[in-house]
Enzyme design. Sequence first.
Site, PDB file in Angstrom:
ATOM      1  NE  ARG A  31      22.557   1.419  13.230  1.00 45.55           N
ATOM      2  CZ  ARG A  31      21.409   0.205  13.180  1.00 45.55           C
ATOM      3  NH1 ARG A  31      20.488  -0.210  12.670  1.00 45.55           N
ATOM      4  NH2 ARG A  31      22.100  -0.894  14.107  1.00 45.55           N
ATOM      5  CE  LYS A  39      26.448  -0.837  13.244  1.00 45.51           C
ATOM      6  NZ  LYS A  39      26.949  -0.760  14.124  1.00 45.51           N
ATOM      7  CG  HIS A  48      23.003   7.713  16.330  1.00 46.05           C
ATOM      8  ND1 HIS A  48      22.588   7.293  15.910  1.00 46.05           N
ATOM      9  CD2 HIS A  48      23.717   7.569  17.926  1.00 46.05           C
ATOM     10  CE1 HIS A  48      22.586   5.436  16.691  1.00 46.05           C
ATOM     11  NE2 HIS A  48      23.047   5.934  17.379  1.00 46.05           N
ATOM     12  NE  ARG A  50      20.417   3.587  16.264  1.00 45.52           N
ATOM     13  CZ  ARG A  50      19.457   2.205  15.843  1.00 45.52           C
ATOM     14  NH1 ARG A  50      18.091   2.260  15.465  1.00 45.52           N
ATOM     15  NH2 ARG A  50      20.015   0.896  16.117  1.00 45.52           N
ATOM     16  CG  HIS A  84      21.014  -2.579  19.034  1.00 48.86           C
ATOM     17  ND1 HIS A  84      20.762  -1.802  20.314  1.00 48.86           N
ATOM     18  CD2 HIS A  84      21.477  -1.449  18.199  1.00 48.86           C
ATOM     19  CE1 HIS A  84      20.795  -0.901  20.349  1.00 48.86           C
ATOM     20  NE2 HIS A  84      21.226  -0.473  19.086  1.00 48.86           N
ATOM     21  CE1 TYR A 116      19.528   4.019  23.948  1.00 49.77           C
ATOM     22  CE2 TYR A 116      19.723   1.864  22.970  1.00 49.77           C
ATOM     23  CZ  TYR A 116      19.452   3.700  23.125  1.00 49.77           C
ATOM     24  OH  TYR A 116      20.061   4.004  22.269  1.00 49.77           O
TER      25      TYR A 116
END
Length: 275
Positions: A136, A159, A217, A220, A243, A252
Amino acid sequence: MSNELEAFLEYITVTRALSKKSVEAYKSDLCAIEEKLSKPLIFLDTQKLMTLLSSYENKRTLNRKLSSVNAFFEFCYRQQFSSEKTKLKFAKIPKLLPKFLSYEDILHGLGLIDRSNWIGLRDYALILFLYASGTRISECLELELGDIEGGWLHVRHAKGEKERIVPLAKVAKQAIDAYLLTCNMQKEYVWCNYQGGKLSRISAYKITQKYLGVSPHVLRHSYATSLIRGGADLRVVQELLGHASLLTTQIYTHIQKQDLKDTVEVCHPMAKESL
């Protein structure tokens, strides 16, 4: 701020130990609602609440507000502040494929960069790094000199405050080394501006927009898309992206399905002919 809301914020801060950003997001959403309707959130009429929230045209923003409200009401029910279990329905959001660039698109953009000075070398290394690491932009800009060791990247400012280790392509590491060798400023962070301070998100956005026409982004998404198309396991991609849930990574798989569909339409005879 009502007593119930104050208790909820203490609960998510201390008991659930959510990150500062998450707590601030909940506080911002819920305090704003109480302030606009001049009434403690726990006593709000559901219809009035929905009328207020319906002013948000962006469905993703609306759903974030709804998530905050539902979390608050769930807490109040469990703590017996409320005798009714209130849960508001989320707005439906169409599933869209994430925007991404092909490897050829990225190479074309990189070819536009003048690398005769350290600024150009930085821009070149930054784009390569984002595509090679899938980080990110917030994680990228917090990168310190000691976070890259050998062919590995230590993502420390992830994150949800979850650290991870990801492999970094040799060509990206070489580009960073070339940039750092030319940039003689004393710095703590890898990515710096022309004054030697930490590169800002706006500046990073301007760099990728200038050469690729997209936000950071998108690189990414491009990283994840390249891995999926190359046959990478979904759980491996989840780990690399950081994630928390596999459900986030599953977006995806739509790319994978689209590739299969396109292949059939091009290669299978029944996709071309009518009987």
